[in-house]
Design a protein around this motif. Sequence first.
Motif, PDB file in Angstrom:
ATOM      1  N   HIS A 165      68.213  68.539 118.813  1.00  0.00           N
ATOM      2  CA  HIS A 165      66.928  67.904 119.086  1.00  0.00           C
ATOM      3  C   HIS A 165      67.142  66.457 119.500  1.00  0.00           C
ATOM      4  O   HIS A 165      67.636  65.648 118.720  1.00  0.00           O
ATOM      5  CB  HIS A 165      66.023  68.012 117.862  1.00  0.00           C
ATOM      6  N   GLU A 168      66.573  63.126 117.676  1.00  0.00           N
ATOM      7  CA  GLU A 168      67.302  63.043 116.401  1.00  0.00           C
ATOM      8  C   GLU A 168      68.714  62.576 116.725  1.00  0.00           C
ATOM      9  O   GLU A 168      69.624  63.368 116.940  1.00  0.00           O
ATOM     10  CB  GLU A 168      67.264  64.411 115.716  1.00  0.00           C
ATOM     11  N   HIS A 273      70.017  67.920 111.765  1.00  0.00           N
ATOM     12  CA  HIS A 273      68.705  67.504 112.273  1.00  0.00           C
ATOM     13  C   HIS A 273      68.263  66.210 111.599  1.00  0.00           C
ATOM     14  O   HIS A 273      68.875  65.765 110.634  1.00  0.00           O
ATOM     15  CB  HIS A 273      67.660  68.580 111.960  1.00  0.00           C
ATOM     16  N   GLU A 274      67.142  65.682 112.105  1.00  0.00           N
ATOM     17  CA  GLU A 274      66.530  64.514 111.482  1.00  0.00           C
ATOM     18  C   GLU A 274      65.038  64.705 111.377  1.00  0.00           C
ATOM     19  O   GLU A 274      64.387  65.067 112.355  1.00  0.00           O
ATOM     20  CB  GLU A 274      66.762  63.260 112.344  1.00  0.00           C
TER      21      GLU A 274
HETATM   22 ZN    ZN Z   1      65.541  68.947 114.654  1.00  0.00          ZN
END
Ligand code: ZN
Length: 1020
Positions: A165, A168, A273-274
Amino acid sequence: MMRVLSGVLFSLGLFCGSGLAQSKPCTITDHGEYTKKIKEFTTEPFFSTELVDHLPLSSCVPPPDAFLHHIVGAPDVLDYTKDINAYFRLLASKSLRVKVWSIGTSEEGREMLVAAVSDEANLAKLDRYKEITARLADPRGLSDAEAQKLIAEGKPMYWADGSIHSPETGAPEMLMELAYRLAVEDTSFIQKIRNDSIVLITPIVEVDGHDRMVDVYLQHKKHPDQAPYPLIWWGHYVSHDNNRDNLGVTLALSRNMLKTYLDFHPTVMHDLHESVPYLYIMTGTGPYNAWLDPIVISEWQEMAYHEIEEMTKRGVLGVWTHGFYDGWAPNYLLSIANNHNSIGRFYETFGNGGADTRVRTLRPPDTSREWYRPNPPLPKVKWSARDNTNMQQSAILFGMNNVASNGQKFLNNFYLKSKRAVAKARTEGPAAWVFPADDPRPAEQASLLNLFELQGIEVHRTEKEIRFPAADSSHDSDGRREKSAEKSAEKPGAEAKPKEEKKPAETVIPAGSYVVRMDQPYSRLADMVLDTQYYSPRDPRSYDDTGWTLGALRGVKTVRVADTVILDAPMRKVAKIDPRGGIDGQGKTFLIRHNTDNTLATLRFRLPSISMEAAEDSFEADGLKFNAGAFILRNADRTQLEKAAAELGLHAHATNANVAVAAHPISAPRVGIVHNWQNTQNDGWFRVAFDELKIPYTYVADTWLRENSNLREKFDVLILPPMGGGGAAGLSAALRGLPMRGGPRPWQNTVDTPNFVAPGLDSTADIRGGLGYQGLANLERFVSDGGLLLAVQSSTALPVAGGMTEMVNVSDARAMQAPGSVVLSTVDDKKSPITYGYDDKLYLYFRQGPVITVGGAFGGFGPEEGPGGSARSSGRGSTSDPDVIQARPYMPPEKPVKRTPHEQELYVPEDLQEFARWAIPPTDEQPRVVLRFAAEKDLLLSGMITGANEIAEKPAVVDVPHGKGHVVLFANNPIWRAETTGSYFLVFNAIMNFDHLSAGVTPGPPSSPTTKAGDNNDQN
Ligand SMILES: [Zn+2]
């Protein structure tokens, strides 16, 4: 502090790599300058651990700052893909403990990498370790004793990947430091990981989106006076949904990661992820995917709690698990591992959408103490990119150390899961899934089976007809020929119950059918995508789609066979399937049955100059039957057509017979796919489908529609994929677009933003202003002038509320919950070209709405006698009792008339007939319900819907004439995540027949309401 290592370590072989001075030993000291900056950029001691509060300095291997000119986690700076990739290559060139390979390129040509980091002796034997994991992945023919020897010899592999993503941004930076640290640090903790496991690192999964994000971030740093740009495209196609592609496997990143998985068979795959504070370690709330081996459920918990405990022991705040995501859908990137018997997991680390240091305030539920979050985040804290680096790097190091320390257990679990997947056919079942040889959609069947091959699932083909005794009804394999195979295809996955009176004596599978056996390593993946899904409404609200049955969504027949007799039948393994296409017969006219194989649309656009016609009715030629919608090509070049048919898996019949059936030309029209400048995720699935099928289109912005008044001059068809919300708010947002504040905001490649635009994407001098009133007027004129406007889901509000669709309303569902399910629809108007090639029933992907209603010229004609008795007044008795009015003789109410939904929509009370003549448009201007959702009891195939009565029997696809053109509305999403290929042709039919959509309609005055019923309603 200087720490010169003892000679003991030199003798371990700690030398510079790449032919550089084998004689010169490396020294490891503390990188004081770097360590000092780590401390400076860490905002609180409770956001760090002893694993990451320093960096060693090697005399041989350059640390990140030597190449990047900043430390990892420094404020206000991010690195581009080429620099991050170059750093990994530099590491590999300087250290024998690092190897790097390209794993392919993205849609826009950027390179994806995997790096292996381990002890040099391990890397020298890497091929052997890959051989071992591959053998454990497919343990057929392996004895337990042999397996134990392999497990004892093998090494677990831990694959960490960053930034699927694009906003992120922390992981790609962190992974550079992690790789360096693993390669050079000499603590026993790091040595354990290096010696007893192999770490794999893919620093950036979404390389295209990463570079655009770095552009956006750095542009804003240079021009803080301007509002930051929205990240309009992340990767090339589908933004955040690139992490939902593991069922369609249509994006380059999915294919590259899948191929790499199948090359290494890593024990663990870990996506970074973030989002939520401060560090969420995946387990999930459940319901967990019900097809996975329960061992992996325990592994998720065990690993998460190990890392949480180690972090918590060190006083780190806000590390938790459970309450985010469910674990049901198998479409995530990490599903690659879970679906192939490994462990797929992820982190969500807190992030600031870049590398800013910012004060962040939080409120409940983020800060609430829960059983799964006994040590919650604080209401207010300063958060930095270095905090992000510290948190995820520390935790994943504990994870890696855990796997290295328990490598035998994890490899043994992997072996066990693989072995039990092979045993599935004879333990939990089913025995196999069969794809009958007589499927009328061979190209789509081949496409699904080739997807299995890509996933590592073996496909076999029966050599001759297979017959075996029919199983008893509780165990019915339903592999019976034709009729019953079709029946089961109506409800794929369902074990169809044989009719008592006509129970066949045996099961017959035609020769040449394809079989996916459940006694193979990836049986669970095949079963989970072909089976139906039940998602209980009592479970927590789902995180993503609840149903995904691929046979149904792709319109491919599948038969679930429980009888293990099939496993002993003669069959051979097949590789990639090329469906046979070509031409039979002789003659100047070529006839192609419309079977909704999507390559039929490809054919139209591939040969745009050849005139093609669509039959408006079924007909016969040379004793062969052809259906409505069949393609008729008169005087086409046989050689050219034959080549195309062969490549596209299409079958044509050549004839000199006089084909006398009503027909109209099929266009190869000029199509525009519309996007706005806020979110391109949903249009991305349309673009990727059109690109794969080689159907040309222009990608066109809402703002461009506003600026160009004569759209008809440039386009025949405009497609509005779901864009933003529906309803009044959605329409308002579409008209307004990005606020007109400040100066023009160009989206173009510049020195500051070299990665904004790639071929196939869009650019503009100003992204502000949306469609505007002028754009709406331009669209109306486009339709009036003979164009087709096709609007999907939330975008239906635009033409409907915009006044282009008489007798149609769209609204949001009131109480229905339909979080991504597979539902049944019935063809309501067999004469509409939109339904050409389809059977009476079709499965659709449906998510939440809108609810489309037709009729209502007189307002409020709902089903009045429906369940719940909402039509009766408050009074005595129950809902089904008659209302008895006091002090007068009882007068029974009029008997409710049972009308079909179609009749109900056109119903006019008798006393209003005269009025109706003026109020209702003539038949050829009325909306045409093309496809209708099934009755409530038949509606749901897979997933969950509550309050389904809100859409049951309501229109799914409606064709509304307007001026010389048409508006076609979809309540379902026909092009979703490359899973719904069975409904793609609803769109292609509409496009190719855009100027003949009224075929089959007889012009006339408004139909007489109580007499003329829909003659083609298929009420089952
Ligand atoms: Zn993500």
